[in-house]
Motif scaffolding. Structure first.
Motif, short mmCIF file in Angstrom:
data_model
loop_
_atom_site.label_atom_id
_atom_site.label_comp_id
_atom_site.label_asym_id
_atom_site.label_seq_id
_atom_site.Cartn_x
_atom_site.Cartn_y
_atom_site.Cartn_z
N SER A 1 38.75 -20.51 6.41
CA SER A 1 37.42 -20.15 5.92
C SER A 1 37.26 -18.64 5.95
O SER A 1 37.93 -17.94 6.72
CB SER A 1 36.33 -20.82 6.75
OG SER A 1 36.37 -20.35 8.10
N ALA A 2 36.37 -18.15 5.10
CA ALA A 2 36.11 -16.71 5.02
C ALA A 2 34.77 -16.50 4.33
O ALA A 2 34.30 -17.34 3.56
CB ALA A 2 37.22 -16.00 4.26
N GLU A 3 34.16 -15.36 4.59
CA GLU A 3 32.92 -15.01 3.90
C GLU A 3 33.20 -14.46 2.51
O GLU A 3 32.42 -14.65 1.58
CB GLU A 3 32.13 -13.98 4.72
CG GLU A 3 31.37 -14.59 5.89
CD GLU A 3 30.38 -15.66 5.44
OE1 GLU A 3 29.54 -15.36 4.57
OE2 GLU A 3 30.45 -16.78 5.96
N LEU A 4 34.31 -13.75 2.37
CA LEU A 4 34.73 -13.23 1.07
C LEU A 4 36.03 -13.92 0.67
O LEU A 4 37.01 -13.88 1.41
CB LEU A 4 34.93 -11.72 1.13
CG LEU A 4 33.68 -10.88 1.39
CD1 LEU A 4 34.05 -9.41 1.52
CD2 LEU A 4 32.66 -11.07 0.28
N LEU A 5 36.04 -14.53 -0.49
CA LEU A 5 37.21 -15.27 -0.94
C LEU A 5 38.07 -14.37 -1.82
O LEU A 5 37.86 -14.25 -3.03
CB LEU A 5 36.77 -16.52 -1.72
CG LEU A 5 35.87 -17.49 -0.96
CD1 LEU A 5 35.58 -18.73 -1.80
CD2 LEU A 5 36.50 -17.90 0.37
N ASN B 1 27.09 -25.66 7.58
CA ASN B 1 28.30 -25.05 8.13
C ASN B 1 28.70 -25.63 9.48
O ASN B 1 29.46 -25.02 10.22
CB ASN B 1 28.15 -23.53 8.23
CG ASN B 1 27.04 -23.13 9.19
OD1 ASN B 1 26.36 -23.98 9.77
ND2 ASN B 1 26.85 -21.83 9.35
N TYR C 1 39.61 -20.87 -8.23
CA TYR C 1 38.34 -21.02 -7.51
C TYR C 1 37.58 -22.26 -7.98
O TYR C 1 37.60 -22.62 -9.16
CB TYR C 1 37.45 -19.79 -7.72
CG TYR C 1 38.01 -18.55 -7.08
CD1 TYR C 1 37.69 -18.21 -5.77
CD2 TYR C 1 38.88 -17.71 -7.78
CE1 TYR C 1 38.20 -17.07 -5.17
CE2 TYR C 1 39.40 -16.57 -7.19
CZ TYR C 1 39.05 -16.25 -5.88
OH TYR C 1 39.58 -15.14 -5.30
N VAL D 1 33.74 -22.30 -2.94
CA VAL D 1 32.39 -21.91 -2.55
C VAL D 1 31.57 -23.19 -2.49
O VAL D 1 31.31 -23.82 -3.51
CB VAL D 1 31.76 -20.93 -3.55
CG1 VAL D 1 30.35 -20.54 -3.10
CG2 VAL D 1 32.64 -19.69 -3.71
N GLY E 1 40.13 -21.01 -3.62
CA GLY E 1 38.89 -20.60 -2.98
C GLY E 1 37.79 -21.58 -3.33
O GLY E 1 37.60 -21.92 -4.50
N LYS F 1 34.34 -20.90 1.65
CA LYS F 1 33.12 -20.20 2.04
C LYS F 1 32.06 -21.29 2.23
O LYS F 1 31.59 -21.90 1.27
CB LYS F 1 32.66 -19.21 0.97
CG LYS F 1 31.33 -18.54 1.31
CD LYS F 1 30.92 -17.50 0.31
CE LYS F 1 29.50 -17.00 0.56
NZ LYS F 1 29.28 -16.52 1.94
N SER G 1 28.48 -23.02 3.04
CA SER G 1 27.07 -22.71 2.86
C SER G 1 26.42 -22.53 4.23
O SER G 1 26.74 -23.25 5.18
CB SER G 1 26.38 -23.85 2.11
OG SER G 1 24.97 -23.71 2.17
#
Length: 333
Positions: free
Chosen positions: A137-141, A114, A147, A82, A80, A108, A110
């Motif tokens: 991609s995802a909003e919640l990893l 993006n 990570y 961020v 993951g 995820k 920024s």
């Protein structure tokens, strides 16, 4: 997808960026519309560094050999990521390390950045459909094996809390400084102006503080930075300058300015947009030793360290926060 195939795709991506094809031009224009700090000059600067340094075929092969990346990665992990969004494509290198090592990534993005990376990934999907199995991609990893997260000191505490059960590489606020001797040439000062101003000073490798000898003459330096006076045509930058100027005037504080950036004598390593802090030193060796021990310092610019003008051109292995991302990925079991 084997190592050779991955390298071929990365080399193709570098050529796509360098050729400045129509789709890439459209993506850059969209990125500027969505984030006014991403002016075309700075997007091109970041993209050129990505293509020339990170996506060079010889460099990719050298890194693959150095870290003994196997032709086929057995039991790849899902990482993951961020991503930060302070400067264009700042998260690209994290993704690149994961992809080159044969692991999968879940990103995820920024909200500030993006467009560019999403567009480049869409080109990779277009060239190789199985890319979608390796990068998403995802909003919640969730359900990742490890990570990599970049943020402020405050968000880093949240990352440590949420990811504490997993292997993680968490990055915090960092900035860069320059140590001057007082006899720098006009060319060196001009290059230092780039280290200060590129990306409006928003990167962790931007110089936000100067250390100068007592009696330092600031006039040549202020003159060298006038090439960035066009920043005053940028509303967001000018608003920041006006705000910082008002603070200095209200507090009756001394400052120097060339009309587009202020120099303030201040102990903090970090300075707001449009402001550059400075401090006098007496013992350069003691100063440098102190800076090397400071975890907030990303890099030191000067004749004995990173050369003037190269702060924002990190090499393949100039890892953020000084933590080797490739070794981190290799250590995952």
């Amino acid at each position: 997808m084997n190592l050779q195939h991955r390298i071929d795709l990365l080399v193709q991506l570098g050529k796509y960026i360098r050729n400045n094809e129509e789709g890439w031009i459209d993506a850059k224009e969209k990125a500027t519309r969505e984030n006014a700090w991403f002016i075309s000059e700075f997007i091109d600067s970041s993209a050129k560094a990505v293509a020339d340094i990170y996506l060079d075929e010889n460099s990719l092969r050298d890194i693959a050999r150095k870290y003994q990346i196997p032709e086929t990665t057995q039991a790849p992990k899902t990482i993951g990521i961020v991503m930060a969004g302070n400067i264009p494509m700042v998260g690209f290198h994290d993704w690149l390390c994961v992809f080159l090592t044969g692991h999968n990534s879940l990103i995820k993005f920024s909200s500030k950045d993006n467009v560019l990376l999403k567009h480049l990934l869409s080109k990779l999907y277009e060239w190789e459909i199985t890319m979608q199995n390796m990068t998403g991609s995802a909003e919640l990893l969730k359900n990742c094996n490890a990570y990599i997260a970049t943020g402020s000191d405050n968000t880093a505490r949240y990352f440590e809390y949420y990811f504490n059960k997993y292997p993680s590489l968490i990055r915090r606020n960092r900035t860069s400084v320059a140590v001057l001797e007082g006899n720098e040439s006009d060319a060196e000062l001009s290059a230092l102006a780039d280290d200060i101003h590129l990306y409006f000073g928003l990167g962790c490798r931007n110089v936000t503080k100067l250390y100068v000898p007592e009696g330092y003459d600031f006039i040549p330096l202020l003159g060298s930075m006038k090439k960035y006076n066009y920043f005053f045509d940028h509303n967001k930058y000018k608003n920041n300058y006006d705000y910082q100027l008002a603070i200095q005037l209200l507090n009756n504080q001394q400052y120097m300015t060339n009309g587009s950036i202020m120099l303030i004598e201040h102990p903090s390593l970090f300075s707001p947009i449009s402001q550059l802090n400075f401090e006098y030193y007496r013992d350069k060796n003691a100063l440098v030793s102190e800076l090397h021990d400071n975890n907030s310092v990303q890099c030191i610019v000067g004749r004995d360290w990173i050369s003037f003008g190269n702060a924002q051109r990190p090499g393949w292995e100039d890892y953020a926060d000084g933590v080797n991302t490739m070794k981190f990925l290799q250590g995952l079991q």
